[in-house]
Design an enzyme around this catalytic site. Structure first.
Site, PDB file in Angstrom:
ATOM      1  N   GLY A  17      40.289  42.671  43.084  1.00 10.91           N
ATOM      2  CA  GLY A  17      40.972  41.372  43.188  1.00 10.91           C
ATOM      3  C   GLY A  17      42.276  41.517  43.958  1.00 10.91           C
ATOM      4  NE  ARG A  51      33.959  36.631  45.684  1.00 11.76           N
ATOM      5  CZ  ARG A  51      33.727  35.614  44.868  1.00 11.76           C
ATOM      6  NH1 ARG A  51      32.538  35.457  44.356  1.00 11.76           N
ATOM      7  NH2 ARG A  51      34.669  34.754  44.564  1.00 11.76           N
ATOM      8  CE  LYS A 147      48.409  34.622  30.460  1.00  8.59           C
ATOM      9  NZ  LYS A 147      49.393  33.740  29.956  1.00  8.59           N
ATOM     10  CG  HIS A 177      54.097  39.015  32.709  1.00  8.82           C
ATOM     11  ND1 HIS A 177      53.038  38.192  32.492  1.00  8.82           N
ATOM     12  CD2 HIS A 177      55.163  38.213  32.889  1.00  8.82           C
ATOM     13  CE1 HIS A 177      53.455  36.941  32.516  1.00  8.82           C
ATOM     14  NE2 HIS A 177      54.740  36.922  32.760  1.00  8.82           N
ATOM     15  CG  HIS A 239      53.155  35.604  27.313  1.00  5.25           C
ATOM     16  ND1 HIS A 239      52.748  36.821  27.784  1.00  5.25           N
ATOM     17  CD2 HIS A 239      52.623  34.695  28.158  1.00  5.25           C
ATOM     18  CE1 HIS A 239      52.003  36.657  28.867  1.00  5.25           C
ATOM     19  NE2 HIS A 239      51.911  35.372  29.114  1.00  5.25           N
ATOM     20  CE  LYS A 330      51.564  25.939  31.814  1.00  6.76           C
ATOM     21  NZ  LYS A 330      52.423  26.959  32.396  1.00  6.76           N
TER      22      LYS A 330
HETATM   23  P1  NAD Z   1      42.333  34.713  42.169  1.00  2.00           P
HETATM   24  O1  NAD Z   1      41.204  33.763  41.989  1.00  2.00           O
HETATM   25  O2  NAD Z   1      43.497  34.292  42.992  1.00  2.00           O
HETATM   26  O3  NAD Z   1      41.773  36.061  42.829  1.00  2.00           O
HETATM   27  C1  NAD Z   1      40.581  36.654  42.431  1.00  2.00           C
HETATM   28  C2  NAD Z   1      40.357  37.938  43.202  1.00  2.00           C
HETATM   29  O4  NAD Z   1      39.150  38.508  42.702  1.00  2.00           O
HETATM   30  C3  NAD Z   1      40.199  37.789  44.704  1.00  2.00           C
HETATM   31  O5  NAD Z   1      40.747  38.914  45.345  1.00  2.00           O
HETATM   32  C4  NAD Z   1      38.677  37.806  44.884  1.00  2.00           C
HETATM   33  O6  NAD Z   1      38.262  38.299  46.157  1.00  2.00           O
HETATM   34  C5  NAD Z   1      38.279  38.770  43.792  1.00  2.00           C
HETATM   35  N1  NAD Z   1      36.897  38.545  43.345  1.00  2.00           N
HETATM   36  C6  NAD Z   1      36.374  37.436  42.790  1.00  2.00           C
HETATM   37  N2  NAD Z   1      35.069  37.617  42.529  1.00  2.00           N
HETATM   38  C7  NAD Z   1      34.766  38.866  42.924  1.00  2.00           C
HETATM   39  C8  NAD Z   1      33.579  39.649  42.923  1.00  2.00           C
HETATM   40  N3  NAD Z   1      32.406  39.181  42.487  1.00  2.00           N
HETATM   41  N4  NAD Z   1      33.644  40.893  43.423  1.00  2.00           N
HETATM   42  C9  NAD Z   1      34.804  41.414  43.890  1.00  2.00           C
HETATM   43  N5  NAD Z   1      35.949  40.720  43.924  1.00  2.00           N
HETATM   44  C10 NAD Z   1      35.928  39.462  43.439  1.00  2.00           C
HETATM   45  O7  NAD Z   1      42.763  35.167  40.710  1.00  2.00           O
HETATM   46  P2  NAD Z   1      44.232  35.646  40.220  1.00  2.00           P
HETATM   47  O8  NAD Z   1      45.071  34.452  39.977  1.00  2.00           O
HETATM   48  O9  NAD Z   1      44.732  36.707  41.119  1.00  2.00           O
HETATM   49  O10 NAD Z   1      43.915  36.238  38.768  1.00  2.00           O
HETATM   50  C11 NAD Z   1      43.242  37.470  38.552  1.00  2.00           C
HETATM   51  C12 NAD Z   1      43.187  37.737  37.047  1.00  2.00           C
HETATM   52  O11 NAD Z   1      44.507  37.857  36.551  1.00  2.00           O
HETATM   53  C13 NAD Z   1      42.539  36.616  36.246  1.00  2.00           C
HETATM   54  O12 NAD Z   1      41.863  37.178  35.142  1.00  2.00           O
HETATM   55  C14 NAD Z   1      43.715  35.812  35.740  1.00  2.00           C
HETATM   56  O13 NAD Z   1      43.433  35.138  34.548  1.00  2.00           O
HETATM   57  C15 NAD Z   1      44.722  36.916  35.508  1.00  2.00           C
HETATM   58  N6  NAD Z   1      46.111  36.457  35.571  1.00  2.00           N
HETATM   59  C16 NAD Z   1      46.596  35.862  36.689  1.00  2.00           C
HETATM   60  C17 NAD Z   1      47.919  35.464  36.732  1.00  2.00           C
HETATM   61  C18 NAD Z   1      48.506  34.832  37.967  1.00  2.00           C
HETATM   62  O14 NAD Z   1      49.720  34.593  37.945  1.00  2.00           O
HETATM   63  N7  NAD Z   1      47.748  34.573  38.997  1.00  2.00           N
HETATM   64  C19 NAD Z   1      48.752  35.661  35.613  1.00  2.00           C
HETATM   65  C20 NAD Z   1      48.227  36.286  34.485  1.00  2.00           C
HETATM   66  C21 NAD Z   1      46.901  36.677  34.480  1.00  2.00           C
END
Ligand code: NAD
Length: 482
Positions: A17, A51, A147, A177, A239, A330
């Protein structure tokens, strides 16, 4: 003051990701800062696997942009050194594409190896299976997971069981975090590194404790995800619960992962069930030019809470009789997170009624700025007699530490702890499950009663019922954004 950057071993960090929002906003800029501080020994690599159909130079451009967005224009030599540590693989977590390429990039177990699962939890099992199938893990390999860790106790247990089928608990780093924040760790330093506070840290001297995490933004683009979750699952279960644990726990015998986590677990298990009338749920509504929560999530009948305030008790000898008030929401007045430890008044005022009512308060500020201050009562200056006032005794990190006060972001610190193999600031499986065991009946109660959250005006302090919750006890919330 001499900088005390603790060196780490050479590492390979694979970010599944690596092109996602979290990687772009937090993980990659954080790693760049660690690189600049000399915490990425020569030979260390960051391999993004996602991906997105990118080649290496496309990914390097993505990282430079991410760093610029998060930190401003970087030093040319530093950013060029950093991009040299990067690699990229297009991979499908659910299929076979890319796995052989990734394996070719990781031929030997000659460095610390960690896989950051920065993807949705539905991919965890597929990733774990393929990592094993392709021989990419050994007993020292670490995985980092984000999470949400389930949406109730049952799903959290299932997720933990999935991870534990493939990895030992000592290899699993569950990130919250909030635990990586400098001030949160300072809370432990203040409590357990000084003689001053701990003798007073109990219900005999502390009137109550408030833990507030206020955000001024709405659910924005995360509406679809958030509406299935709500403030209880998204914030309180993880949190706020972690902040409560660190505030309430007994001193561990040693600052060591399982000793700390054992004490946190005892706090969660000591939480009494919350009475329904000790909880207020809210949902943000109108303001002149902003959309309402229901518009944000695209469901005119949504019953998900974007705000929650509750009163709870930790039923043990230390805390019997001291309530903990938690609130988070929020689209509130300001982005403002703080733990307030409100001490009792002196048992008898020698200064008479004109001196007014005063109490000490320890404020641990987490957002927007980090810091700790203690409010103490002094004599009001001037000739007006013995009138008292409360003033802050600031423990300002910036002043005390000078330039070194540039505190690392939580993600930077936590990723470096993964590389060091230190799990102290990560949640253990039983902690996560115990936190759900406490929140599940509350959520089930709302569902059974078809509970509808109280509306509150955007950019306010939250629903008025939340004020009543604490005012009924003769106390007041700290003002948000003060
Ligand atoms: P996002 O949707 O922006 O990114 C997802 C990533 O996963 C991309 O790089 C995509 O290419 C990759 N991906 C998706 N399906 C795939 C597959 N089948 N094979 C390989 N790669 C694949 O998501 P995000 O916001 O970066 O969040 C990622 C995780 O972190 C989630 O579980 C989210 O709940 C958690 N999270 C995110 C945040 C945040 O601030 N964005 C905060 C806390 C937790």
């Amino acid at each position: 003051m001499v900088s005390r950057i603790i060196p780490v071993e050479t590492f390979d960090l694979v970010i599944f990701g690596g092109t996602g929002d979290l990687a772009r906003r937090k993980i990659l800029p954080g790693l760049f800062k660690r690189f600049c501080d000399g915490q990425m020994p020569v030979g260390s690599r960051i391999i993004a696997a996602a991906r997105s159909e990118l080649d290496l130079s496309g990914f390097q451009d993505f990282v430079v942009e991410a760093v610029e967005d998060a930190l401003g224009t970087p030093d040319a030599d530093q950013i060029s050194g950093f991009v040299d540590t990067l690699d990229y693989v297009t991979i499908d977590a659910l299929g076979e594409e890319g796995w052989a390429d990734l394996a070719a990039k990781l031929p030997a177990f000659d460095k610390v190896r960690a896989f950051y699962f920065s993807v949705g939890p539905s991919l965890f099992e597929a990733l774990a299976e393929r990592l094993h199938k392709h021989g990419l893990v050994d007993t020292e390999t670490r995985i980092v997971v984000e999470k949400p860790f389930g949406r109730d106790q049952e799903s959290a247990k299932a997720l933990n069981a999935t991870l534990r089928r493939h990895f030992d608990e000592s290899q699993i780093y569950r990130i919250d975090h909030y635990l990586g924040k400098e001030t949160v760790q300072n809370l432990m330093a203040v409590r357990f590194g000084n003689m001053l506070f701990e003798p007073l840290w109990n219900s005999q001297y502390i009137d109550h404790i408030q833990i507030s995490v206020a955000e001024d933004v709405g659910v924005g683009g995360r509406g679809a995800y958030y509406d299935k979750s709500g403030a209880m699952r998204d914030m309180v279960q993880n949190h706020l619960m972690q902040l409560l644990c660190l505030t309430a726990m007994e001193p561990p015998s040693f600052f060591e992962p399982d000793a700390v986590r054992d004490e946190k677990l005892k706090v969660i298990r000591a939480l009494t069930p919350v009475e329904p009338h000790h909880i207020v749920r809210g949902q943000y509504t109108d303001s002149s030019d902003e959309v309402t929560y229901r518009e944000d999530v695209g469901d005119p009948r949504s019953r998900t809470e974007s705000y929650i305030a509750l009163k709870c008790h930790v039923s043990n000898w230390r805390w019997a009789g001291t309530p903990f008030y938690l609130r988070t929401g929020k689209r509130l007045k300001a982005r403002d997170s703080e733990i307030n430890v409100v001490f009792k008044q002196t048992p008898h005022s020698i200064f008479g009624p004109e001196a007014g009512e005063h109490h000490n308060e320890l404020r641990i500020q987490l957002q927007p700025d980090e810091g700790i201050n203690l409010r103490v009562t002094i004599k009001e200056p001037g000739p007006g007699g013995m009138r008292l006032m409360d003033v802050p005794l600031d423990m300002s990190f910036a002043e005390a530490l000078g330039e070194d006060a540039d505190t690392p972001d939580a993600y930077e610190r936590l990723i470096m702890d993964v590389i060091r193999g230190n799990q102290t600031l990560f949640m253990r499986d039983d902690e996560v499950e115990a936190a759900w065991a406490w929140t599940d009946p509350i959520i089930q109660g709302w569902e059974a009663r078809h509970d509808v959250p109280k509306p509150y005006e955007s950019f306010s302090n939250g629903p008025t019922d939340a004020d009543l919750l604490i005012e009924r006890d003769g106390r007041n919330w700290r003002e948000i954004g003060r």
